[in-house]
Design a protein around this motif. Structure first.
Motif, PDB file in Angstrom:
ATOM      1  N   UNK A 172       0.789  -1.208  -0.008  1.00  0.00           N
ATOM      2  CA  UNK A 172      -0.064  -0.146  -0.084  1.00  0.00           C
ATOM      3  C   UNK A 172       0.787   1.308  -0.048  1.00  0.00           C
ATOM      4  N   UNK A 173       2.087   1.254  -0.020  1.00  0.00           N
ATOM      5  CA  UNK A 173       3.108   1.984   0.224  1.00  0.00           C
ATOM      6  C   UNK A 173       3.852   2.597  -1.073  1.00  0.00           C
ATOM      7  N   UNK A 174       4.961   3.493  -0.920  1.00  0.00           N
ATOM      8  CA  UNK A 174       5.948   3.552  -2.079  1.00  0.00           C
ATOM      9  C   UNK A 174       7.256   4.052  -1.375  1.00  0.00           C
ATOM     10  N   UNK A 175       8.159   3.774  -2.215  1.00  0.00           N
ATOM     11  CA  UNK A 175       9.649   4.609  -1.763  1.00  0.00           C
ATOM     12  C   UNK A 175      10.412   5.215  -2.992  1.00  0.00           C
ATOM     13  N   UNK A 176      11.226   5.959  -2.781  1.00  0.00           N
ATOM     14  CA  UNK A 176      12.211   6.811  -3.828  1.00  0.00           C
ATOM     15  C   UNK A 176      13.427   6.077  -3.787  1.00  0.00           C
ATOM     16  N   UNK A 177      14.047   5.844  -5.038  1.00  0.00           N
ATOM     17  CA  UNK A 177      15.222   5.048  -5.069  1.00  0.00           C
ATOM     18  C   UNK A 177      16.005   6.041  -6.187  1.00  0.00           C
TER      19      UNK A 177
ATOM     20  N   UNK B  85       7.630  10.536  -0.023  1.00  0.00           N
ATOM     21  CA  UNK B  85       7.646  10.720  -1.407  1.00  0.00           C
ATOM     22  C   UNK B  85       7.209  11.971  -1.674  1.00  0.00           C
ATOM     23  N   UNK B  86       6.137  12.385  -1.056  1.00  0.00           N
ATOM     24  CA  UNK B  86       5.391  13.516  -1.394  1.00  0.00           C
ATOM     25  C   UNK B  86       6.243  14.768  -1.091  1.00  0.00           C
ATOM     26  N   UNK B  87       7.104  14.624   0.082  1.00  0.00           N
ATOM     27  CA  UNK B  87       7.904  15.658   0.538  1.00  0.00           C
ATOM     28  C   UNK B  87       9.321  15.693  -0.222  1.00  0.00           C
TER      29      UNK B  87
END
Length: 768
Positions: free
Chosen positions: A28-33, A88-90
């Motif tokens: 349900x989430x996400x991450x930045x790579x 991620x939004x930040x």
């Protein structure tokens, strides 16, 4: 799309070894790579059926081999607020990018088998968002969103980036390998000390800045800290502060993603290297002297420092041991300054032993403003390969935290040990005489589905799953081939091919998935722990209380009709209320129920139960009181009463091993062990009031014949009792033994084997 797909079971030689750098995208989430040219990522769906979305933030998707238009908007994913969405939004806001302007490519459709892997190669620099979309799961559904693992393969010369700042830094300071830096921190500000590449020690000094201005040096004092905190080193939670010699706290530990540090030894010094045959070697003490001298701080031959990430311990022979650090790239400790400080951090220069993995690397320091508000947490890893996850607050925590500050980390969650104004004894009696409510959300839940779900469980658990009816719950063990226990669990049958396994170990789900793949079964084992939080309401009045607040439809049993080890699907307050699953199960030996809900409904559930129960004398229950209750009732606890060297018979739960004609893991070993028992779990009545506890040896004369597994002072039995595992030659009721204290010989406490369980052995109360 120009991507590589790896099917499950591909030979290890065909896939590069997994790198140390990894990111877990929570269901349900996400991450930045961040990727540079030549870097590759592997995306693993270990559990199956999870959709995966890839968003190229600052480059054309073609740089990743993604072709065609983006089909899923990122904004819709972020709006659901899954873990990592705020970060991620930040990050997007800092780049001036609106989520509405970004779309993603679906690289896994959510229909794939467990173990599917995808590889992407970056042809240029790009920031990539990896998302595992999913919404709330109803308690009676099984469409859980699950975690995705992302492994990063860096091209030669490409360094892993630092983790994203926790907030806007006031100070961003690099400490190069084998050097040190000094810096000032204001009261209330936060200090994040980051291991950039992993396995790197960093000594830390902090001095009261106001005292320094007056010419007095008051720095962190390890001896004072250990004494006041009652631990080798502080950690997040109640016992979290580092003190100076005046017994004044200077620093509080807020977060710790490693949990293995050193407060025993000096920072490395010239003498250490000289004695090892390396005169002139760079060392932390000389580095500290150099950076602190301009501040008027006197030089030392060896600085007593707090060495974060240094893997040291005192072993059973009283020797100080050392090995490679546990830290991985990006691991950190987060500290809070309790007064104005002068600080210094080093990157340890030791390259002659395992202290830094034989290769010193950089340390990074960030300072954040006191206005920031960071959650407290200890990193929790369920197994060696797991990504650390900071201690979470269950969905019931906002209610419970208003009743107590006494929380401890338990399997990755903060749980209360006892409650202000009550205490364990009052909580215990409330459960025995009226009712008690407790948070058990850390239990791990797995949805086991698919046409071969029943067959998978039939081959892996000790109970006969073919006898389990829809709506029924069964208690079982899971064992290795040698008969040692992996875990105990309760299994719910939701439908003919739909099960829910509730247990303590995250590894249990991994093991079940591995077995499904090994046997080629079409069965999915997906984690739903974050989708199902649960409370237990236990005690003689629990049925009366819950009958007032839980509604069940005509096809489901009412609370009054619900039998022992059965469950019902219901609603809170009426047919339009939040969905619930309620089971007649528990861990206290009393009539009781467990109620399972989505975290978004936890506040409403707790409030309704509390409003109905408090006037009837219900109290909140913490872990301390729960331990008294479960030991009296003879209910075993993982890590205490059983482990992987203990079979179910030795753990006192031989009744959970079915005599089924089908094979299951450990069947042959269990039959051999049952026929030739070596040890047995027994109950002890302990003489006197000297405390005994887990691990205390049991003696007949000089010989040790067993060990105490759990012990408590029983309020209702008016004495101290214990569970113990003992050689069968001395396991008869009435046998007298001695519990060894000190070295096992200098002090002995008498005990007698008594019928087990100690309290309500016929289980009349729980069956009421």
């Amino acid at each position: 799309m120009n991507i590589s797909l790896f099917p499950p079971g591909l030979s290890a030689g065909a896939i590069p070894p997994l790198p140390r750098e990894r990111v877990v995208v929570r269901g349900g989430g996400c991450a930045l790579v961040a990727l540079s040219a030549g870097d590759g990522i592997e995306i693993h769906d270990a559990e199956g059926l999870q959709q995966v979305l890839i968003v190229a933030v600052d480059a054309d998707p073609a740089v990743l081999g993604l072709e065609g238009p983006a089909t899923v908007g990122l904004a819709a994913v972020l709006e659901k607020g899954g873990e990592g969405s705020a970060d991620v939004a930040r990050a997007l806001a800092a780049r001036g990018i609106a989520p509405e302007a970004l779309g993603g490519h679906v690289v896994l459709a959510g229909e794939q088998e467990a173990g599917r892997r995808i590889a992407l190669l970056a042809k240029g620099g790009v920031h990539v968002i990896v998302a595992a979309p999913g919404g709330p799961m109803a308690p009676d559904a099984q469409d859980t969103a699950t975690d995705i693992a992302v492994f990063i393969h860096r091209a030669a010369g490409n360094e892993p980036p630092l983790p994203a700042p926790l907030a806007e830094p006031k100070l961003d300071l690099r400490v190069p390998a084998a050097e040190a830096r000094a810096y000032r921190v204001k009261a209330g500000d936060y200090i994040q000390i980051i291991d950039v590449s992993g396995r790197q020690c960093t000594d830390f000094l902090a001095f009261d800045a106001a005292a320094l201005e007056k010419g007095a040096e008051y720095g962190l004092d390890a001896t004072t800290t250990r004494t006041l905190m009652g631990a080798a080193y502080p950690g997040p939670g109640l016992h979290s502060k580092y003190y100076d010699e005046r017994q004044i706290p200077l620093i509080e530990v807020v977060r710790d993603t490693v949990g293995r540090h050193d407060t025993f030894a000096l920072a490395c010094s010239a003498k250490y290297y000289e004695d090892m045959g390396y005169p002139g070697h760079a060392n932390c003490t000389d580095n500290f002297n150099a950076v602190l001298k301009p501040l008027g701080i006197k030089e030392k031959a060896g600085w007593p420092a707090i060495n974060f990430f240094y893997n040291t311990a005192v072993d059973h022979t009283n020797a100080l041991t050392m090995d490679e650090p546990w830290s991985r790239p990006g691991d950190y400790v987060l500290l809070k300054a309790l007064t104005d400080l002068v600080c210094a951090s080093s990157s340890c220069a030791d390259d002659i032993d395992p202290a830094n993995g034989w290769e010193p690397t950089d340390i990074h320091v960030r300072v954040y403003d006191a206005a920031e508000n960071f959650s407290k947490g200890i990193a929790f890893r369920m197994n060696a390969e797991a990504e650390p996850r900071l201690t979470r607050e269950s969905a019931f925590h906002p209610r419970l935290s208003g009743m107590t500050r006494s929380f401890v980390e338990y399997r990755g969650f903060w749980l209360p040990t006892c409650f202000t104004g009550e205490g364990p004894i009052a909580e215990y009696w409330a459960c025995r005489e009226k009712a008690a409510i407790m948070d058990l959300s850390p239990l791990r839940k797995f949805e086991v589905t698919g046409p071969d779900a029943e067959l998978l469980l039939q081959r892996t658990v000790t109970r006969d799953m073919r006898k389990l009816s829809v709506g029924q719950v069964v208690y079982t063990a899971l064992c290795y081939d040698h008969g040692g226990m992996i875990d105990d669990a309760t299994v719910f049958r939701l439908a003919p091919a739909n099960f829910r396994v509730v247990c303590g170990e995250e590894f249990t789900g991994t093991w079940l998935r591995d077995k499904a793949a090994e046997w080629g079964l079409k069965a999915f084992v997906r984690s739903s722990t974050d989708q199902l939080h649960n409370i237990a309401v236990q005690g003689p009045l629990s049925r009366e209380i819950l009958s007032e607040v839980i509604w069940t439809g005509g096809t489901q049993p009412t609370i009054g009709e619900l039998k022992w080890f059965r469950f019902a699907v219901g609603r809170l307050g009426g047919p339009q209320g939040p969905a619930l699953v309620v089971s007649r199960t528990g861990y206290t030996g009393e009539l009781g129920y467990e109620i399972w809900c989505h975290p978004k409904d936890a506040g409403a559930l707790f409030d309704a139960v509390w409003a109905a129960g408090e006037p009837k004398g219900m109290k909140p229950l913490g872990l301390s009181a729960l331990d008294m209750l479960r030991i009296e009732a003879g209910l075993v606890f993982a890590g205490y009463d059983f482990c992987d060297q203990t079979d179910p018979y030795e753990a006192g739960i031989g009744f959970a091993v079915a005599d089924k004609d089908e094979d299951f893991v450990g069947k042959e070993a269990l039959a051999r062990r049952k026929a030739n028992p070596a040890r047995k779990l027994v109950g002890l009545k302990v003489e006197g009031n000297d405390a005994v506890g887990h691990g205390d040896p049991l003696h007949v004369g000089r010989a040790q014949v067993g060990v105490v597994t759990s012990a408590t002072s029983s309020p209702i039995l008016k004495g101290q009792i214990a569970l113990a595992r003992i050689d069968v030659a001395h396991a008869d009721v009435g046998t007298r033994l001695e519990i060894g204290k000190l070295d096992g010989l200098k002090k002995r406490i008498g005990a007698e084997i008594v019928p087990f369980p100690h309290f309500d052995p016929q289980k009349t109360r729980v069956r009421a």
